[in-house]
Structure formats: structure tokens, C-alpha cells
Design an enzyme around this catalytic site. Structure first.
Site, PDB file in Angstrom:
ATOM      1  N   SER D  46       0.872  -1.173   0.000  1.00 46.77           N
ATOM      2  CA  SER D  46       0.000   0.000   0.000  1.00 46.77           C
ATOM      3  C   SER D  46       0.907   1.220   0.000  1.00 46.77           C
ATOM      4  CB  SER D  46      -0.903  -0.017   1.228  1.00 46.77           C
ATOM      5  OG  SER D  46      -1.881   0.988   1.114  1.00 46.77           O
ATOM      6  N   GLU D  47       0.729   2.121  -0.968  1.00 45.54           N
ATOM      7  CA  GLU D  47       1.761   3.121  -1.220  1.00 45.54           C
ATOM      8  C   GLU D  47       1.904   4.171  -0.126  1.00 45.54           C
ATOM      9  OE1 GLU D  47      -0.837   2.515  -3.239  1.00 45.54           O
ATOM     10  OE2 GLU D  47      -1.683   4.358  -4.055  1.00 45.54           O
ATOM     11  N   ASN D  48       0.980   4.192   0.839  1.00 48.12           N
ATOM     12  CA  ASN D  48       1.164   5.115   1.955  1.00 48.12           C
ATOM     13  C   ASN D  48       2.175   4.606   2.975  1.00 48.12           C
ATOM     14  OD1 ASN D  48      -0.915   3.164   2.434  1.00 48.12           O
ATOM     15  ND2 ASN D  48      -1.405   4.213   4.337  1.00 48.12           N
ATOM     16  N   GLY D  49       2.758   3.404   2.737  1.00 51.02           N
ATOM     17  CA  GLY D  49       3.870   2.986   3.586  1.00 51.02           C
ATOM     18  C   GLY D  49       3.693   1.658   4.279  1.00 51.02           C
ATOM     19  N   SER D  88       8.415   3.913   0.071  1.00 55.44           N
ATOM     20  CA  SER D  88       7.338   3.208  -0.615  1.00 55.44           C
ATOM     21  C   SER D  88       7.432   3.420  -2.123  1.00 55.44           C
ATOM     22  CB  SER D  88       5.993   3.711  -0.101  1.00 55.44           C
ATOM     23  OG  SER D  88       4.948   2.954  -0.640  1.00 55.44           O
TER      24      SER D  88
END
Lengths: 233, 218, 233, 218
Positions: D46-49, D88
Site C-alpha cells: 500500500s503506497e502510503n507505507g 514506498s
């Protein structure tokens, strides 16, 4: 076996596919935090023509110094490399090419390689030999050099602990170049002191997420040789 | 009297301010840590990935995984942090270190510094020095004023390959503290008992001398 | 008091020197990991003409949504910003300029700003509106856009724990943009849930070393509003 | 019969391989997580980390500090890791994610994709989509073949502002699985009971049709 179990059980398996003329990154700062067993295995295999990317080049008979014995390195990319008599000899005789790179630029080139950044500007080295033949540019009144990134066929890193999925944590200053190199290898092999089950490492404090790591091997008997043993008077 | 290595370090240490993050190079700069003034706290940055370098360990606490940029075994001070080389040079290149102290072979009146390579001799590499001089606003160079043959190392123009261009603003030698600006060295302080004439004689670069040159307090 | 004690005791002190027309970075992803109290304080102070750099722009009445109420932002730099009716209105009326930046490029621009990298190439956005007016270059067969870095007068970040020296750790995905922003502010203020003494945070697991942080304040009563409360069926 | 949203997700899920790191966009791509084949383990990025996104929490375990890129509360899977947005996108941009699945408004036969902006309507921003399409070697776009007015979204040339240029190689719609190469769509599979003619009719871009077009197995 789960597709995420990255543990291999022999150094042979850890370096499967490692070939002559490859580019290889080797973690460590001096002899601190180097993947000793993986270095030994490449020495045993005897591959030649390697481009080695490592901050330093080991000492006579230990670390990358062993690769020098067998003339395995054709090009060395590092920032501080001459602590080794054999190194000097190979350099002066022209048997080995050496590309000296400022330490911070080296670290950033490797990080950039892993992060899909093909090149970046840095002030480091502007007006010096390092900038010769490179594009330079004045940005907002300051001069910068354009530096391309680095990647490797194999990255050999040393970590403290791994879980079987390849999540890594490093210990103290044995971290150094290892995390960036882990991101920049097509195949990243982590030699570690301890392997634990998934879930045993706190997800909040993983230094290198497992996505970057293809193989994990538990090292035998790290020597952890000290270069400058200095104690309080 | 020309300053000893320790006295040079003492003079540099007077530039430390409470709360400074400092990177000290190998040699005389390392000694600066021994003379931090009373009431001043500094944190030492070591470019191999340590902010808050402590004193040397004992035989019992020695740890091969804990070294400084000179590859010496060290300890971590209270409040230290470990990080990667990329993070370390992000700090350095990004200008977050308050003071950098390093040695040099030569400096010149344009602020150029040569410290890493003597052609014809073996070249070991620049390590982190090029990043340090490019990243720091506040750099002090410690060096001897002349080489053992008496030739000045405080030059009109560096003769050796540069470590950095137009980046040095202060130099402390065994004879003098000088600032570099407007294409000249400016004499700010002299070592106790050292004459302005001696400094002028040993300085190849243009030296601007004010009417009054106080002695250093070391 | 030690020069390394960065703890301030009021939001006024935390934002001393904050002025109209400044550039300010604000950590968080949506409403997760935002410095709630610092945002409220800027709202109270009412500074105008701000350039706000933040992945998102809050919601109506909460987070950066409050700055919108007072028309405090003249330029917004973010990647995903329209979850807010007022935002839309200000954008369409031209009261606010919006510079949309791909999320990864935004993160990297901020990291680069803190790390002294003035510009870098990335493939992201090549051939799109994002690349309009920017230098592009083909490197090894692929097309890239040159992106300049970002810095700010103030960076307002949210951390989980700090020690008094400004070493920070973040909690889970509340980390997001906070660590990079901490490096890119001339003055970085960290609003945290807990402040501990130096030595209480393990030096091996510090996310943001104190060198990047100028002020630390313990926040009051974080609301931690959830945008999409989703539970298992 | 045209596929349901769930069936599109099921077909995408057949592309998952054991050990894949996968980034799933909002909408149909999110549903893919529900159809991971037996014996296959994947880790969701998930690209938020977050690497290793788990299922949704219970009311008891809900944590405002643990969300996904859609800002939904989630949990962390065993073996997960948290990291910054810069890290990320280093993963994403650096090509470390094995498969990216995302939606689109339009794709065209050059592999261009438009998914973030409809001029004249409010522009919310591209979020991480531009990085995702630029970073991944292996991307599957899920979308409907045509809009509600029956106009094809599988085009000769995208009409909306692009998210990425020449980056899309596979598209799965309610009617077909197509590959994009050599400047054309290639029909690989059709939805059960859907005729090649219907697909051709709803495809504006050039469509290469082999002699035999098998039905999807969903």
C-alpha cells in the site's frame, strides 16, 4: 513452501547464477558489516572480470582482499580503497581499473539505482577530477554535477537479523551501505546472524523490507575482524 | 611559539557552540573532541552512520559493529542514532551538520581545498571529504602552514587535485587563524608570540593584515 | 539548559517566527499522521499567503481544511487534494493555485530537498501534463522528467515518540510523509504523543535523527479522525 | 455474459503467482484480494507505507494510525513492514513490485492510460497512479469496455489527459482480456458467452483477433 520463504541453506545456493563479468555490490564500511561468507564463496568459485561496487576493498587476505588475490575484480568502484598492498600493485600495474567516487555520492548513486532514479545532481565534486567529463549545471546560483545511478546483478549484504521473508534489520554502524545495496541488486542476497519467523521482527522497525531481498542465508562464524581496535586510555 | 597539534584543536574547540552537530575528520580534528568547552554540549556525527559518537570503549564493551569513520571502535553517546550511509550523507550534503573540521594538504585564497590525492603516490580515495566540504556552510580547515621543506601550503592557487572548489572560509594553522574572502586570506588571529612577519613569510597566498592582530587565547 | 533540549511548552513557542507568505510542509496522508495541534495553531494565528506542501488538503473543518476556511493558503502542492468542498470552490474561483504532483515524485522531491539534491530524473509523469514545461531526457532508452527538489521555511510533522533531543519514531502508517518533511524544513517542528529522555529510544531504530528537528512539542488530545472507518464484515 | 466486477477481479487473481508483491488500486482492483488462488501467497503493498496489508480490522482492533492508500482502516499481515512514502515509492519506481492492478478511464493501443483527470470536472489529483504506471513492468488495467453511453474506452488514442505513456500491456474488461503490443490491442480471451463481434464492436482501437479466442475461466 511459501513463495516468500527466501532462506537458502548453502552458500552455493545463495550464489546460484553468479557469473564472470557481473557487476556486484558488497556491503560494509571497511571490514564492519561485510558479508564474510558470501565474499568467501565468490573467492572459492573464482569468478573473474567482476565489477565490484563497495565503499572499500578489504585488507590483504580478508574481505575483498581475497578477490584481489585471485585477480577477480577488473573494475572497482569505491570511495576509499588503498588499505591493501595488493590493491596498490594491481592498480599501478593496470590489472584493475578503479573508479573513485565520493562516499556520499556513492551511497546516493546506489540508493537512486534501487529507487528508479537514473540520475541526480549533487554539489559534491564540482570543480574536481570527479566532475571531469560529467554534465554540470548551475541551479539557483550553485554548481552541481550530474551523477548517474548504480545497480548490480548481485548485491551481497550483511544484516543482523532476517525473517524468512527477507525483512532485515542491521546492527549499529554495521548498517552503512547495506540497506541501499539491498535495493539495487537484481538478486540481493542477505547473509545474516540470525533468522527468525515472520512476525518476530517488529514491522515498525524493519530497516529493509523483504521486497528487496531474494535470498537469505545464515552465516557461519562471522569473524568480524576489527581494523582499528581502539580502547579508552 | 607555533601551536602544538593539541593547541590547534583547542582553538578550534572555541568555535563549538552548545547544541552543535559536528563532523570531525581524521588527525588534528579528532583531537577537538577533547577540548569541548565547559557548558557546551555537542553531538559528533560520524559519516559511516552514527550521530552521537561517544568515547572509545573498554576492552569489555568493544563492539566490532560499532566503529567511526576512521574505523576505530567507539561507543554511542546518550541520545545517539544509527542510520545508513545514504541517510548520513543526506545530513551532510543537505547542510544539517553545524560544523565540519577537516585537514588539508593545501588551501588557496579562492577557498579551494586539496586534501585527498598526491599524484604519483598511491591514491587511496576521497572517502567522504568531497561531500563534507560541499555540504557544510561552516568548515574549519586545520593544517600546518608549510610543509617540512618550508614551502607554504596557504596558496594563491592549489597545485594538487581539489577536494572542493570555493568552499573553505576558515583555516587554523600552527601560526594563525585566517578567513578567506574576496579572493584573499585575512589574518584574524596569530599564535601567541608569533609575529605577523613570520606568518606573512610562510603564506604564499595574498594575506590581508589588519592593524591589530590579536593573539589566540589557547 | 542543554543546547540539545528541543522541547517547547506551548504551540506559540513551537511556531515562533512563522510568518505570512512562508512555505510550509505538513506531514500526513489524508488525516493519518497529521500534526493536529500545529495546524490548529497556524489557523489561530491566521497567517496568509502560505505555500502549503502536503500530500492532501484535509477535509472540511479539519486538518488543512481549517486553513482553507480562512483563505490562508495561496498555493497548494499535493498529490490528491479534492476531498473537500471548500477546496474545490477556492480552486475554481482562482483564489488558490494548486500544483498537482505525483505522490512518489512529491515524496522524492521533499527527500531530495532535505538531502541537498537540487534535482533528479524520474520516469513518473513523462508524456503527461506533469512533464509540461520541464526538461526531459532519454537515458538508456527510457524517457525521464527532471524534477527540482522542495524545501520549506517550516516543516510541521507528527511523530509518535520523541526524546528531548528531537530523535523521532513514528507509528505504523502514520509515518508517511513525515520523515522526509522533517529533513526539508529550515525549522522542523515535531508534534508528538510522548516525550522521553535521551537514551530511552533505541538508537538502532530511530526513524528521524534529532539533527533534523529544531523543536518538539507534546500534542494535546490528538483526535486522530478516521476518514474511512472500515471493519471486517 | 459480461463479467461482473467480482468476475473481473477473479480473472485478474489468476495472474497472481506465489511470492508476488502486489499493489492493488481502488475499486475493482481492491476486490482481487478476495480471490487469491489456493496455494498462492501474495503480499499487498500500500503506497502510503505498508508492505503486507492485512484484512480489515474489527471494531476492537481498529487503529487510526494504520490505514491503506484508500484511507481505509486495515491491519498488518504477518511479516509486514512500515516505511515512509519516499521508501514506498522507491519500491514502486524502482520496479520492485511484481504486479500492479489499477483502474482507468481510457487506454489506447499505444499503451497510454488516462485515469486521473476529466477536464471541466474537479481534478482531485493523480495520487500515486503516475508513479505506479511508470514503475511497474507488469500492470493490469481493469475497466469497463465502454462508458454508460456505449462509447468505447478502448481507444486508438486517449482523449483525456494521460496518467502514463506507453506503459500498459494488459487490460481486462467485462468483455475481454487484451494485450497491447505493436500499436494494437490483441484479443487473448473473451468473457464466457461474449462473442468476438461484440468485443470488436465496442473496441474503438485496432483489435487483432486470432483464429481461436478461448473463453475465460471464471
Amino acid at each position: 513452501m511459501s513463495g516468500f520463504n527466501k532462506v537458502v541453506n548453502s552458500y552455493e545456493e545463495a550464489l546460484e547464477g553468479f557469473k564472470d563479468d557481473m557487476t556486484v555490490m558488497i556491503g560494509g564500511f571497511g571490514l564492519c558489516g561485510i558479508p564474510e561468507g558470501l565474499i568467501d564463496q565468490v573467492y572459492k568459485m573464482g569468478n573473474k572480470g567482476l565489477t565490484a561496487i563497495s565503499n572499500n576493498a578489504g585488507v590483504d587476505g580478508f574481505g575483498l582482499g581475497k578477490w584481489l588475490e585471485k585477480r577477480q575484480i577488473s573494475t572497482m568502484i569505491g570511495s576509499y580503497v588503498g588499505e591493501n598492498e595488493l590493491f596498490e600493485k594491481l592498480l599501478l600495474s593496470g590489472e584493475m581499473e578503479v573508479i573513485l567516487t565520493p562516499q556520499g555520492t556513492l551511497a546516493e548513486k546506489i540508493r537512486a539505482g534501487g529507487a528508479g532514479i537514473p540520475a541526480f545532481f549533487t554539489a559534491t565534486g564540482f570543480g574536481t577530477k570527479v566532475a571531469e567529463g560529467k554534465e554540470t549545471r548551475n541551479i539557483d546560483g550553485r554548481d552541481y554535477v550530474l551523477e548517474p545511478s548504480l545497480t548490480a546483478d548481485f548485491a551481497l549484504v550483511k544484516a543482523w537479523k532476517a525473517d524468512t521473508m527477507g525483512n532485515l534489520i542491521f546492527n549499529k554502524t554495521a548498517m552503512n551501505f547495506n540497506p541501499m545495496m539491498a535495493t539495487a541488486g537484481k538478486i540481493t542476497v542477505a547473509e545474516v546472524e540470525e533468522i527468525v519467523e515472520p512476525g518476530e521482527l517488529d514491522p515498525n522497525y524493519i530497516h529493509t523490507p523483504g521486497i528487496y531481498v531474494q535470498r537469505v542465508i545464515k552465516g557461519n562464524n562471522f569473524e568480524k575482524r576489527i581494523e582499528q581496535r581502539t580502547v579508552k586510555a | 611559539m607555533a601551536l602544538s597539534r593539541e593547541q590547534i584543536a583547542m582553538r578550534v574547540a572555541q568555535e563549538l557552540e552548545d547544541g552543535f552537530y559536528v563532523n570531525l575528520g581524521i588527525g588534528i580534528p579528532t583531537l577537538v573532541a577533547n577540548y569541548v568547552p565547559k557548558g557546551v554540549e555537542v553531538m559528533m556525527q560520524s559519516e559511516n552512520g552514527l550521530l552521537g559518537m561517544g568515547e572509545f570503549p573498554t576492552e569489555e564493551t568493544i563492539d566490532p559493529d560499532l566503529i567511526n569513520a576512521g574505523k576505530q571502535t567507539v561507543t554511542a553517546a546518550t541520545g545517539a542514532a544509527f542510520f545508513s550511509s545514504a541517510e548520513s550523507f543526506a545530513m551532510i550534503r543537505g547542510g544539517h551538520v553545524d560544523l565540519t573540521v577537516l585537514g588539508a594538504f593545501e588551501v588557496d585564497q579562492q577557498g579551494n581545498i586539496a586534501s585527498w590525492m598526491i599524484p604519483g603516490k598511491l591514491v587511496k580515495g576521497m572517502g567522504g571529504a568531497m561531500d563534507l566540504v560541499a555540504g557544510a556552510e561552516n568548515i574549519i580547515v586545520t593544517m600546518t602552514h608549510a610543509n617540512k621543506h618550508g614551502q607554504s601550503k596557504i596558496l594563491k592557487e592549489c597545485t594538487l587535485p581539489l577536494t572542493g572548489a570555493q568552499c573553505i572560509k576558515r583555516v587554523i594553522t600552527e601560526l594563525a587563524l585566517m578567513e578567506i574572502k574576496d579572493g584573499a586570506f585575512h589574518l584574524i588571529e596569530r599564535a601567541p608570540g608569533v609575529s605577523v612577519e613570520e606568518i606573512q613569510e610562510k603564506t604564499d597566498g595574498d594575506l590581508v593584515v589588519p592593524d591589530n592582530v590579536p593573539e589566540m587565547n589557547v
